[in-house]
Design a protein around this motif. Structure first.
Motif, PDB file in Angstrom:
ATOM      1  N   UNK A  33       0.838  -1.204   0.000  1.00  0.00           N
ATOM      2  CA  UNK A  33       0.000   0.000   0.000  1.00  0.00           C
ATOM      3  C   UNK A  33       0.872   1.253   0.000  1.00  0.00           C
ATOM      4  N   UNK A  34       1.907   1.256   0.822  1.00  0.00           N
ATOM      5  CA  UNK A  34       2.792   2.420   0.909  1.00  0.00           C
ATOM      6  C   UNK A  34       3.506   2.664  -0.431  1.00  0.00           C
ATOM      7  N   UNK A  35       3.935   1.579  -1.054  1.00  0.00           N
ATOM      8  CA  UNK A  35       4.603   1.685  -2.356  1.00  0.00           C
ATOM      9  C   UNK A  35       3.669   2.331  -3.382  1.00  0.00           C
ATOM     10  N   UNK A  36       2.431   1.852  -3.427  1.00  0.00           N
ATOM     11  CA  UNK A  36       1.450   2.421  -4.356  1.00  0.00           C
ATOM     12  C   UNK A  36       1.147   3.879  -4.022  1.00  0.00           C
ATOM     13  N   UNK A  37       0.939   4.156  -2.740  1.00  0.00           N
ATOM     14  CA  UNK A  37       0.558   5.503  -2.321  1.00  0.00           C
ATOM     15  C   UNK A  37       1.649   6.520  -2.654  1.00  0.00           C
ATOM     16  N   UNK A  38       2.903   6.158  -2.406  1.00  0.00           N
ATOM     17  CA  UNK A  38       3.989   7.092  -2.694  1.00  0.00           C
ATOM     18  C   UNK A  38       4.100   7.367  -4.190  1.00  0.00           C
ATOM     19  N   UNK A  39       3.883   6.340  -5.010  1.00  0.00           N
ATOM     20  CA  UNK A  39       3.932   6.542  -6.456  1.00  0.00           C
ATOM     21  C   UNK A  39       2.778   7.431  -6.923  1.00  0.00           C
ATOM     22  N   UNK A  40       1.598   7.227  -6.361  1.00  0.00           N
ATOM     23  CA  UNK A  40       0.454   8.068  -6.728  1.00  0.00           C
ATOM     24  C   UNK A  40       0.712   9.527  -6.347  1.00  0.00           C
ATOM     25  N   UNK A  41       1.313   9.749  -5.189  1.00  0.00           N
ATOM     26  CA  UNK A  41       1.648  11.116  -4.790  1.00  0.00           C
ATOM     27  C   UNK A  41       2.663  11.734  -5.745  1.00  0.00           C
ATOM     28  N   UNK A  42       3.650  10.945  -6.160  1.00  0.00           N
ATOM     29  CA  UNK A  42       4.633  11.451  -7.131  1.00  0.00           C
ATOM     30  C   UNK A  42       3.947  11.858  -8.434  1.00  0.00           C
ATOM     31  N   UNK A  43       3.029  11.054  -8.884  1.00  0.00           N
ATOM     32  CA  UNK A  43       2.327  11.364 -10.129  1.00  0.00           C
ATOM     33  C   UNK A  43       1.432  12.590  -9.972  1.00  0.00           C
ATOM     34  N   UNK A  44       0.840  12.722  -8.805  1.00  0.00           N
ATOM     35  CA  UNK A  44      -0.002  13.882  -8.557  1.00  0.00           C
ATOM     36  C   UNK A  44       0.822  15.166  -8.562  1.00  0.00           C
ATOM     37  N   UNK A  45       2.037  15.097  -8.033  1.00  0.00           N
ATOM     38  CA  UNK A  45       2.903  16.283  -8.020  1.00  0.00           C
ATOM     39  C   UNK A  45       3.267  16.743  -9.434  1.00  0.00           C
ATOM     40  N   UNK A  46       3.229  15.816 -10.380  1.00  0.00           N
ATOM     41  CA  UNK A  46       3.542  16.175 -11.762  1.00  0.00           C
ATOM     42  C   UNK A  46       2.406  16.896 -12.468  1.00  0.00           C
ATOM     43  N   UNK A  47       1.226  16.898 -11.857  1.00  0.00           N
ATOM     44  CA  UNK A  47       0.062  17.550 -12.470  1.00  0.00           C
ATOM     45  C   UNK A  47       0.096  19.035 -12.114  1.00  0.00           C
ATOM     46  N   UNK A  48       0.108  19.881 -13.112  1.00  0.00           N
ATOM     47  CA  UNK A  48       0.275  21.315 -12.889  1.00  0.00           C
ATOM     48  C   UNK A  48      -1.073  22.014 -12.704  1.00  0.00           C
ATOM     49  N   UNK A  49      -1.799  21.584 -11.707  1.00  0.00           N
ATOM     50  CA  UNK A  49      -3.029  22.273 -11.329  1.00  0.00           C
ATOM     51  C   UNK A  49      -3.375  21.866  -9.908  1.00  0.00           C
ATOM     52  N   UNK A  50      -4.291  22.567  -9.299  1.00  0.00           N
ATOM     53  CA  UNK A  50      -4.655  22.295  -7.906  1.00  0.00           C
ATOM     54  C   UNK A  50      -6.010  21.593  -7.840  1.00  0.00           C
ATOM     55  N   UNK A  51      -6.220  20.870  -6.748  1.00  0.00           N
ATOM     56  CA  UNK A  51      -7.478  20.171  -6.503  1.00  0.00           C
ATOM     57  C   UNK A  51      -7.935  20.508  -5.095  1.00  0.00           C
ATOM     58  N   UNK A  52      -9.207  20.751  -4.933  1.00  0.00           N
ATOM     59  CA  UNK A  52      -9.731  21.130  -3.621  1.00  0.00           C
ATOM     60  C   UNK A  52     -10.391  19.958  -2.898  1.00  0.00           C
ATOM     61  N   UNK A 140      -4.108   2.817  -8.262  1.00  0.00           N
ATOM     62  CA  UNK A 140      -3.052   1.808  -8.264  1.00  0.00           C
ATOM     63  C   UNK A 140      -3.606   0.550  -7.607  1.00  0.00           C
ATOM     64  N   UNK A 141      -3.285  -0.606  -8.180  1.00  0.00           N
ATOM     65  CA  UNK A 141      -3.749  -1.869  -7.607  1.00  0.00           C
ATOM     66  C   UNK A 141      -2.898  -3.010  -8.148  1.00  0.00           C
ATOM     67  N   UNK A 142      -2.987  -4.161  -7.505  1.00  0.00           N
ATOM     68  CA  UNK A 142      -2.232  -5.337  -7.952  1.00  0.00           C
ATOM     69  C   UNK A 142      -2.853  -5.889  -9.233  1.00  0.00           C
ATOM     70  N   UNK A 143      -1.986  -6.213 -10.207  1.00  0.00           N
ATOM     71  CA  UNK A 143      -2.498  -6.662 -11.488  1.00  0.00           C
ATOM     72  C   UNK A 143      -1.861  -7.942 -11.976  1.00  0.00           C
ATOM     73  N   UNK A 144      -2.099  -8.235 -13.243  1.00  0.00           N
ATOM     74  CA  UNK A 144      -1.634  -9.476 -13.852  1.00  0.00           C
ATOM     75  C   UNK A 144      -0.122  -9.616 -13.727  1.00  0.00           C
ATOM     76  N   UNK A 145       0.299 -10.813 -13.381  1.00  0.00           N
ATOM     77  CA  UNK A 145       1.721 -11.084 -13.169  1.00  0.00           C
ATOM     78  C   UNK A 145       2.111 -11.087 -11.710  1.00  0.00           C
ATOM     79  N   UNK A 146       1.174 -10.729 -10.821  1.00  0.00           N
ATOM     80  CA  UNK A 146       1.474 -10.733  -9.385  1.00  0.00           C
ATOM     81  C   UNK A 146       1.526 -12.163  -8.835  1.00  0.00           C
ATOM     82  N   UNK A 147       2.386 -12.362  -7.856  1.00  0.00           N
ATOM     83  CA  UNK A 147       2.490 -13.593  -7.072  1.00  0.00           C
ATOM     84  C   UNK A 147       2.808 -14.844  -7.900  1.00  0.00           C
ATOM     85  N   UNK A 148       3.754 -14.767  -8.827  1.00  0.00           N
ATOM     86  CA  UNK A 148       4.063 -15.961  -9.626  1.00  0.00           C
ATOM     87  C   UNK A 148       4.643 -17.114  -8.808  1.00  0.00           C
TER      88      UNK A 148
END
Length: 285
Positions: A33-52, A140-148
Motif C-alpha cells: 500500500x505504501x509503495x502504491x501511495x507514494x507513487x500516486x503522490x509522485x504522479x499527482x505532483x507532476x500535475x500542474x493544477x490544484x485540486x480542492x 493503483x492496484x495489484x495486477x496481472x503477473x502478481x504472485x508468480x
C-alpha cells in the motif's frame, strides 16, 4: 458459505470482514500500500493544477489522507471495510456502489482496492460521474503477473486437483481499455514490479492476510490439507536464492484519466502519433 450473488466473482461480505480484521495490524504489512501511495503522490505532483475536494478510496492507514490534507486538499475517505471508514469519519462503500452525487469531487484516488471489485467497469463509470468536469482520477492496484512464485507453489501443492487460490488479475492493456470504455478523457495505464523476498511461503501468506488480500472469491476452494501445504512450501523453498530467501513479485497497475471537459486537448488525428501504441503501453522498468 459465501453470502453473495451467484454471478459475483468476489464475496462482498468476506471482503469487508477481511479488511476489518487486517485494520488492527495493517501497519506491519503495509509495504505494498505504501509503495502504491507514494507513487500516486509522485504522479499527482507532476500535475500542474490544484485540486480542492478529494475522494480517497481505500484508507487502511493515515499516510495518503494526511499527505493530501497537508497540501491543502479537503479529503473524504471511503473504504470497503467499516473499521477503516469509521477511523477516518468516512463512508463505508464498495467501489461499484459509491453513494455520491455527480460532479462533486475534483480528484478521486483509489489505492490498493480495485483488484477485488465485482463490477470494475461500473465502478469506473461511477468514479467518472462523481468527478467534476476536468477532474482527475488516479489509481493503483495489484495486477496481472502478481504472485508468480506463490501461484506456482500452490499449483504443485494441489496435485491432481488444482484449485483457484489467486484472484483473476487485470493486465495493463485491459486497464487502459476499461478507462476508455468508462468515458475518461486522456486515459493512461502502465505498470511496474515490486519484488519482495521471503524465507518461507508462510511469511508471504501472513503478509497477504495482514493486508486483507487473501482469497476473496465467492467460489473459494476448501482449505489446503497439511500435505498440500507441505508440498507448496517445499516448492517455494526450492526456488530460494543462496541466502534462503525466495523472490516474490507484485505487479502494480496504475491508471489515470480525466473527466471530459471542452477545454481539454482534442485527440490527435489518426496516424499522427510519434510513438506506437505498443511502446505507449509498455510497463515501466
Amino acid at each position: 458459505m459465501p453470502t453473495t450473488n451467484n454471478h459475483e466473482i468476489f464475496d462482498r461480505r468476506l471482503r469487508r470482514m477481511r479488511r476489518d480484521r487486517a485494520a488492527r495490524n495493517f501497519a506491519e504489512h503495509d509495504f505494498l500500500y505504501r509503495y502504491m501511495a507514494e507513487e500516486l503522490l509522485d504522479r499527482l505532483r507532476d500535475v500542474k493544477r490544484s485540486f480542492d475536494r478529494v475522494l480517497l478510496i481505500g484508507c487502511p492507514t493515515p499516510f495518503l489522507r494526511e499527505s493530501l490534507a497537508a497540501i491543502g486538499m479537503t479529503v473524504l475517505c471511503t473504504d470497503p471495510g467499516i473499521t477503516n471508514a469509521r477511523a477516518t469519519n468516512g463512508v463505508q462503500a464498495d467501489e461499484d456502489a459509491l453513494p455520491f452525487a455527480d460532479a462533486c469531487f475534483d480528484l478521486v484516488i483509489a489505492c490498493g482496492t480495485l483488484d477485488s471489485v465485482n463490477d470494475l467497469p461500473g465502478a469506473l463509470i461511477l468514479i467518472r460521474r462523481i468527478l467534476r468536469p476536468d477532474g482527475l482520477f488516479l489509481a493503483a492496484f495489484s495486477g496481472a503477473g502478481s504472485l508468480p512464485a506463490l501461484r506456482r507453489a500452490l499449483l504443485v501443492g494441489d496435485g491432481e486437483r488444482p484449485a483457484q487460490h489467486i484472484h483473476p488479475q487485470i493486465d495493463v492493456r485491459s486497464a487502459g481499455d476499461l478507462l476508455s470504455r468508462a468515458g475518461f478523457a486522456m486515459p493512461v495505464a502502465d505498470s511496474d514490479i515490486l519484488n519482495v523476498r521471503y524465507f518461507s511461503i508462510f511469511s508471504l501468506m501472513a503478509d497477504l492476510r495482514g493486508m486483507g488480500a487473501s482469497n476473496l472469491l465467492s467460489s473459494r476452494p476448501p482449505h489446503m490439507t497439511r500435505e498440500q501445504l507441505g508440498r507448496a512450501a517445499s516448492v517455494f523453498a526450492n526456488a530460494a536464492d543462496a541466502d534462503g530467501k525466495t523472490t516474490e513479485s507484485f505487479s502494480v497497475i496504475y491508471m489515470s484519466g480525466w473527466a471530459p471537459d471542452p477545454s481539454q486537448p482534442k485527440a490527435a488525428r489518426r496516424g499522427s502519433a510519434t510513438i506506437s501504441l505498443t511502446e505507449a503501453l509498455k510497463s515501466k522498468r
